[in-house]
Design an enzyme around this catalytic site. Structure first.
Site, PDB file in Angstrom:
ATOM      1  N   GLU A  95      -0.555   8.450   3.165  1.00 55.25           N
ATOM      2  CA  GLU A  95      -0.859   7.165   3.822  1.00 55.25           C
ATOM      3  C   GLU A  95      -2.070   6.484   3.190  1.00 55.25           C
ATOM      4  O   GLU A  95      -3.154   7.061   3.120  1.00 55.25           O
ATOM      5  CB  GLU A  95      -1.112   7.410   5.317  1.00 55.25           C
ATOM      6  CG  GLU A  95      -1.331   6.118   6.103  1.00 55.25           C
ATOM      7  CD  GLU A  95      -1.441   6.337   7.617  1.00 55.25           C
ATOM      8  OE1 GLU A  95      -0.828   7.280   8.143  1.00 55.25           O
ATOM      9  OE2 GLU A  95      -2.150   5.549   8.252  1.00 55.25           O
ATOM     10  N   LYS A 155      -3.447  10.741  16.929  1.00 55.93           N
ATOM     11  CA  LYS A 155      -2.773  10.712  15.614  1.00 55.93           C
ATOM     12  C   LYS A 155      -3.783  10.308  14.536  1.00 55.93           C
ATOM     13  O   LYS A 155      -3.804  10.850  13.428  1.00 55.93           O
ATOM     14  CB  LYS A 155      -1.594   9.728  15.652  1.00 55.93           C
ATOM     15  CG  LYS A 155      -0.686   9.760  14.433  1.00 55.93           C
ATOM     16  CD  LYS A 155      -1.071   8.791  13.336  1.00 55.93           C
ATOM     17  CE  LYS A 155      -0.116   8.844  12.171  1.00 55.93           C
ATOM     18  NZ  LYS A 155      -0.485   7.977  11.055  1.00 55.93           N
ATOM     19  N   HIS A 177      -5.369  -2.741   5.965  1.00 55.42           N
ATOM     20  CA  HIS A 177      -4.176  -1.930   5.792  1.00 55.42           C
ATOM     21  C   HIS A 177      -3.181  -2.616   4.867  1.00 55.42           C
ATOM     22  O   HIS A 177      -2.606  -1.997   3.989  1.00 55.42           O
ATOM     23  CB  HIS A 177      -3.517  -1.765   7.165  1.00 55.42           C
ATOM     24  CG  HIS A 177      -3.159  -0.369   7.471  1.00 55.42           C
ATOM     25  ND1 HIS A 177      -3.871   0.409   8.332  1.00 55.42           N
ATOM     26  CD2 HIS A 177      -2.153   0.413   7.041  1.00 55.42           C
ATOM     27  CE1 HIS A 177      -3.339   1.588   8.423  1.00 55.42           C
ATOM     28  NE2 HIS A 177      -2.298   1.634   7.639  1.00 55.42           N
TER      29      HIS A 177
HETATM   30  C1  MEV Z   1      -2.730   4.911  11.768  1.00 55.60           C
HETATM   31  O1  MEV Z   1      -2.230   5.929  10.912  1.00 55.60           O
HETATM   32  C2  MEV Z   1      -3.724   5.495  12.759  1.00 55.60           C
HETATM   33  C3  MEV Z   1      -4.262   4.522  13.813  1.00 55.60           C
HETATM   34  O2  MEV Z   1      -3.169   3.913  14.506  1.00 55.60           O
HETATM   35  C4  MEV Z   1      -5.130   5.295  14.739  1.00 55.60           C
HETATM   36  C5  MEV Z   1      -5.588   4.539  15.956  1.00 55.60           C
HETATM   37  O3  MEV Z   1      -4.899   3.584  16.411  1.00 55.60           O
HETATM   38  O4  MEV Z   1      -6.646   4.925  16.504  1.00 55.60           O
HETATM   39  C6  MEV Z   1      -5.024   3.378  13.157  1.00 55.60           C
END
Ligand code: MEV
Length: 420
Positions: free
Chosen positions: A83, A260, A373
């Site tokens: 990622e 996550k 992102h």
């Molecule tokens: C993306 O891989 C992880 C996030 O969604 C974690 C979060 O929302 O705290 C950015």
């Protein structure tokens, strides 16, 4: 002829023979077969020994998170992850934390739990009483399975008996095992299987499950760091992060995403060192059922208005045993990490999880994550559209200039670039 996935003796064939079978099944061309034959630094024979039915290996990018100070020591942290933005975000969080001294981590004794499920018990009360009387005997018997742990004054140290309201002729025995620097699954499973017949005799019941619990409530790591408000983006962002963290603790829908984000960092180090990331994931995500806190982290504002982040997470990771010592790159990554034992490793992982979580919350509670992102995601889109690695930056720049990050735009740019 109808293609069948029922292939007699597939496991006995060589990787090349299996590749030919797969190739015929789905019409792989010679370029695709050659790509699969290229296994990089992992010899195909080693891969074939590690798992079953091997045809190739799977590469994943390996990067280094910088800036980490944990318990006063500097670390470079190898992370294997597909990622974009994970490693940049993690390094950035560590850069902010080091301005206030970095992360302070600690871990408990590495105690794992082995479960023995006993069913069809004639009398639950009598079974519990007899087990308690024979407790030392059961522990001693368990410890015959590991001379190494016994010599280190580790191994099986205690047991508890669990009963369930729903099923009254069943009990579950937990054997607590100090596994030192191993993840511990092997030794714990061996002990459980070994003492189960003894436990059957004592209780008059029948043993079914005899296996490690992946929930290691007695093997916990904690880390804490201060993030100065001016480096976080100001007081408003600090307060937003506190509120976002409060939500994660009470709302499962947010907790899943929040946690996550923590595991984005931890899993990447686990993978780089070839530890069992499924077990680390299962452990982390089940912990909230025991503590009542859905979130693994907490963020608060201190008297100076700075942000204080903390994490409490069960971490069962080994620095000996498993695949950690068989794969060359995993060994090199351990050398880069410079951790001496499983407790150092767990301390480091807790800090990485906290850093990764802080980075995500900071972006979410400020400008949102999509801007950062998307520019990183654009690199993937450029590659998918056929850009060569050396052309990716130019394609991304052109997409940003056009204000459109999409496969269609990327294909058009690549098309023009290649003069087609
Ligand atoms: C993306 O891989 C992880 C996030 O969604 C974690 C979060 O929302 O705290 C950015």
């Amino acid at each position: 002829m109808e293609k069948s996935s029922k292939i007699s003796g597939f496991y006995k064939k060589t990787p090349e023979e299996r590749l030919q079978i797969v190739s015929n099944f789905c019409d792989l061309n010679e370029i695709e077969r050659e790509t699969l034959r290229n296994t990089g630094s992992m010899n195909i024979d080693l891969a074939d020994k590690l798992i079953e039915n091997v045809i190739s290996t799977m590469e994943i990018p390996l990067g280094i998170a910088t800036n980490f100070v944990i318990n006063g020591k500097d670390y470079l942290i190898p992370m294997a992850v597909e990622e974009p933005s994970v490693i940049a975000a993690c390094s950035n969080a560590a850069r902010i934390a080091r301005e206030s001294g970095g992360f302070v981590s600690e871990s408990t004794r590495p105690v794992m739990i082995g479960q023995i499920q006993i069913v069809d018990i004639p009398s639950r009360e009598k079974a519990i009483e007899s087990l308690m009387l024979k407790k030392e005997e059961i522990l001693k018997d368990s410890n015959t399975r590991s001379q190494t742990l016994s010599k280190m004054s580790a191994g099986a140290i205690d047991l508890e008996i669990r009963t369930f309201r729903e099923i009254d002729d069943m009990i579950v025995i937990h054997i607590f095992v100090d596994v030192r620097d191993a993840m511990g699954a092997n030794v714990v499973n061996t002990m459980c299987e070994h003492v189960a017949p003894v436990v059957e005799r004592i209780t008059g019941g029948r043993a079914i499950l005899r296996i490690l619990s992946n929930l290691s409530v007695r093997r916990i790591s904690r880390s804490r760091a201060v993030f100065r408000k001016e480096l976080v983006g100001g007081s408003q962002v600090v307060r937003n992060i506190v509120k976002a963290s409060d939500l994660a603790n009470i709302d499962p829908y947010r907790a899943a995403t929040h946690n996550k984000g923590i595991m984005n960092g931890i899993d990447a180090v686990i993978l780089a060192t070839m530890n069992d990331w499924r077990s680390v994931e299962a452990n982390a995500h089940t912990y909230g059922h025991v503590t009542g806190n859905l979130s693994l982290t907490k963020f608060e504002e201190d008297r100076n208005g700075d942000l204080v982040g903390s994490i409490e997470i069960p971490l069962a990771v080994g620095t000996v045993g498993g695949t950690t010592g068989t794969v060359e790159k995993a060994k090199i990554n351990r050398k880069i990490l410079g951790v001496q034992n499983s407790s150092d490793m767990a301390n480091l992982l807790a800090a990485v999880g906290l850093a990764q979580n802080f980075a995500a919350l900071r972006a979410l509670c400020d400008e949102g994550i999509q801007k950062g992102h998307m520019s990183l995601h654009a690199r993937n889109i450029a590659l998918e559209a056929g850009a060569r690695p050396e052309e990716v930056d130019a394609v991304v720049e052109a997409m940003l200039k056009e204000g459109s990050i999409s496969r269609k735009t990327a294909e058009k740019i690549v098309w023009d670039m290649h003069g087609k």
